[in-house]
Motif scaffolding. Sequence first.
Motif, PDB file in Angstrom:
ATOM      1  N   SER A  70       7.202  -7.772   5.630  1.00 41.59           N
ATOM      2  CA  SER A  70       6.808  -6.560   6.419  1.00 41.59           C
ATOM      3  C   SER A  70       6.965  -5.047   6.125  1.00 41.59           C
ATOM      4  N   GLY A  71       7.960  -4.879   4.900  1.00 42.11           N
ATOM      5  CA  GLY A  71       8.141  -3.950   4.185  1.00 42.11           C
ATOM      6  C   GLY A  71       7.087  -3.730   3.395  1.00 42.11           C
ATOM      7  N   ARG A  72       6.657  -4.669   2.723  1.00 44.94           N
ATOM      8  CA  ARG A  72       5.557  -4.717   1.705  1.00 44.94           C
ATOM      9  C   ARG A  72       4.181  -4.212   2.433  1.00 44.94           C
ATOM     10  N   ARG A  73       3.864  -5.007   3.397  1.00 46.41           N
ATOM     11  CA  ARG A  73       2.747  -4.546   4.427  1.00 46.41           C
ATOM     12  C   ARG A  73       2.772  -3.273   4.797  1.00 46.41           C
ATOM     13  N   ALA A  74       3.794  -2.833   5.066  1.00 48.25           N
ATOM     14  CA  ALA A  74       3.775  -1.033   5.383  1.00 48.25           C
ATOM     15  C   ALA A  74       3.630  -0.511   4.141  1.00 48.25           C
ATOM     16  N   ALA A  75       3.995  -0.735   3.170  1.00 49.03           N
ATOM     17  CA  ALA A  75       3.689   0.049   1.732  1.00 49.03           C
ATOM     18  C   ALA A  75       2.286   0.077   1.400  1.00 49.03           C
ATOM     19  N   VAL A  76       1.645  -1.363   1.724  1.00 51.96           N
ATOM     20  CA  VAL A  76       0.122  -1.508   1.328  1.00 51.96           C
ATOM     21  C   VAL A  76      -0.602  -0.536   2.539  1.00 51.96           C
ATOM     22  N   ASP A  77      -0.326  -0.852   3.704  1.00 51.25           N
ATOM     23  CA  ASP A  77      -1.135   0.161   4.624  1.00 51.25           C
ATOM     24  C   ASP A  77      -0.954   1.546   4.525  1.00 51.25           C
ATOM     25  N   ARG A  78       0.232   2.035   3.919  1.00 55.86           N
ATOM     26  CA  ARG A  78       0.280   3.377   3.789  1.00 55.86           C
ATOM     27  C   ARG A  78      -0.770   3.908   2.603  1.00 55.86           C
ATOM     28  N   VAL A  79      -0.605   3.230   1.506  1.00 52.36           N
ATOM     29  CA  VAL A  79      -1.510   3.513   0.297  1.00 52.36           C
ATOM     30  C   VAL A  79      -2.892   3.431   0.547  1.00 52.36           C
ATOM     31  N   VAL A  80      -3.318   2.259   1.341  1.00 50.66           N
ATOM     32  CA  VAL A  80      -4.719   2.264   1.668  1.00 50.66           C
ATOM     33  C   VAL A  80      -5.193   3.274   2.573  1.00 50.66           C
TER      34      VAL A  80
END
Length: 106
Positions: free
Chosen positions: A24-34
């Motif tokens: 979930s931490g990685r998903r949040a990071a990917v969402d933020r970048v995109v």
Amino acid sequence: MPKFLIQATYTPDGAKGLLKEGASGRRAAVDRVVNDLGGKVEAMYFTFGEDDLVCIIDFPDAVSMAAVSLTVKASGALHTRATPLLTLDEIDKASRRQVTFRAPGE
């Protein structure tokens, strides 16, 4: 908006970060970048086998995808492949477009 299939494999250091941070931490990071580049994450799945992660991402343009790809690769945490995804309509249009081509040796 152009879609891209992202296939990624974690390096050992990237896997350590994933274990520490969680999916979930990685998903949040990917969402933020995109999202910061005007895109949207349509799907994100963790896998096992040759790839560790598969995403379908919408970006406003190929330059945005290239910027993210370069930045992620430079981190050393992931090895990635980005493949443009074309709709049926786009392929239909391409198949109707006239292209002048001569094969080698003809």
